[in-house]
Design an enzyme around this catalytic site. Sequence first.
Site, PDB file in Angstrom:
ATOM      1  N   ASN A  72      -7.568   0.584  13.752  1.00 19.89           N
ATOM      2  CA  ASN A  72      -8.986   0.383  13.407  1.00 19.89           C
ATOM      3  C   ASN A  72      -9.211  -0.960  12.707  1.00 19.89           C
ATOM      4  OD1 ASN A  72      -7.641   0.953  11.060  1.00 19.89           O
ATOM      5  ND2 ASN A  72      -9.199   2.320  10.225  1.00 19.89           N
ATOM      6  N   GLU A 121      -9.832   0.179   4.639  1.00 20.30           N
ATOM      7  CA  GLU A 121     -10.379   0.821   5.839  1.00 20.30           C
ATOM      8  C   GLU A 121     -11.784   0.293   6.138  1.00 20.30           C
ATOM      9  OE1 GLU A 121      -8.330   2.580   7.525  1.00 20.30           O
ATOM     10  OE2 GLU A 121      -7.376   4.183   6.409  1.00 20.30           O
ATOM     11  N   ASP A 137       0.839  -1.201   0.000  1.00 24.56           N
ATOM     12  CA  ASP A 137       0.000   0.000   0.000  1.00 24.56           C
ATOM     13  C   ASP A 137       0.873   1.250   0.000  1.00 24.56           C
ATOM     14  OD1 ASP A 137       1.001  -0.192   2.577  1.00 24.56           O
ATOM     15  OD2 ASP A 137      -0.925   0.036   3.576  1.00 24.56           O
ATOM     16  N   HIS A 162      -7.523  -1.919   9.961  1.00 27.06           N
ATOM     17  CA  HIS A 162      -7.272  -1.917   8.513  1.00 27.06           C
ATOM     18  C   HIS A 162      -6.106  -2.835   8.158  1.00 27.06           C
ATOM     19  CE1 HIS A 162      -4.428   1.915   8.383  1.00 27.06           C
ATOM     20  NE2 HIS A 162      -3.773   0.832   8.741  1.00 27.06           N
TER      21      HIS A 162
HETATM   22  C1  GLP Z   1      -0.178   1.815   8.127  1.00 20.83           C
HETATM   23  C2  GLP Z   1       0.149   1.102   6.806  1.00 20.83           C
HETATM   24  C3  GLP Z   1      -0.183  -0.370   6.887  1.00 20.83           C
HETATM   25  C4  GLP Z   1       0.382  -0.838   8.192  1.00 20.83           C
HETATM   26  C5  GLP Z   1      -0.462  -0.306   9.314  1.00 20.83           C
HETATM   27  C6  GLP Z   1       0.176  -0.490  10.669  1.00 20.83           C
HETATM   28  O1  GLP Z   1      -1.021   2.888   7.939  1.00 20.83           O
HETATM   29  N1  GLP Z   1      -0.505   1.674   5.680  1.00 20.83           N
HETATM   30  O2  GLP Z   1       0.348  -1.069   5.799  1.00 20.83           O
HETATM   31  O3  GLP Z   1       0.373  -2.238   8.236  1.00 20.83           O
HETATM   32  O4  GLP Z   1      -0.845   1.026   9.095  1.00 20.83           O
HETATM   33  O5  GLP Z   1       1.285   0.345  10.822  1.00 20.83           O
HETATM   34  P1  GLP Z   1       2.365   0.161  11.978  1.00 20.83           P
HETATM   35  O6  GLP Z   1       3.084  -1.095  11.671  1.00 20.83           O
HETATM   36  O7  GLP Z   1       3.263   1.367  11.877  1.00 20.83           O
HETATM   37  O8  GLP Z   1       1.605   0.090  13.250  1.00 20.83           O
END
Ligand code: GLP
Length: 240
Positions: free
Chosen positions: A136, A143, A67, A138
């Site tokens: 949340n 989302e 992403d 995702h």
């Molecule tokens: C982010 C990324 C995701 C990621 C998630 C968790 O926004 N777009 O790909 O897996 O949220 O992020 P983190 O590993 O920094 O908690």
Amino acid sequence: MNIIVCENYDKMSQKACDLITKTLKNNPKGLYSFPGGDTPLGMFRAFTKAVNAGEVDISQANYVSLDEWIGMRITDEGSCGHFNQVNLLDSLEKQFKNTHIIDGAADSPEAEKEKLNSFINQYGPLEVSVLGIGLNGHLGFNEEGVDFSSDAHIIPLAETTKKVMTKYFGNKFSPEYGITQGISQIMNAKTVILLANGVKKAEIIKKALKHPVTNEIPATVLQNHPNVYFIIDKEAASLL
Ligand code: GLP
């Protein structure tokens, strides 16, 4: 579902790396997808070490990112592409055969989305999809309310995601949209590995595993995946 609770972040990272390298040995020509974010950094380090030590051969394997924030370039610190480039691709002494990193700043996000679909159609389905999880629930930028049948798409960021993103960008950037692999592409992966660490992820991990499947908590969809591993540390597992 396979739920593997690890003593700490390093053990979680190593466990995920071991599963990926084992799969790579059996499926050296597959398509592998890793996320951005803080969670996979330890896994990136362990994986890079294994590749550079010659323990696993990636020269026939393909790689795609999960992403990206719309508007962000691979050179923008905090972007998913930057995480992938700096912490993985730049550190590897040998490269994947074909690599696709999503360009969040492409002139046409629609065309960029189609490039992502084309790459996955050409080299996929995903052999392994490694995922983090948002507060949340995702997955990538799928989302709340996302259509589970979707392939790659562009999606408005949820309010929770917008709050959390300051940890990557401070006040420098404030993207409104994300581009992401879709749930159908994640669910078509032969193996899914979801990583989570820290007490801040405990509540959402509990929901992902125990709440009835709903697109209001996208990660619940993984309950329907035939070969999913939740590899999490003790803190993230503390409410299970
Ligand atoms: C982010 C990324 C995701 C990621 C998630 C968790 O926004 N777009 O790909 O897996 O949220 O992020 P983190 O590993 O920094 O908690």
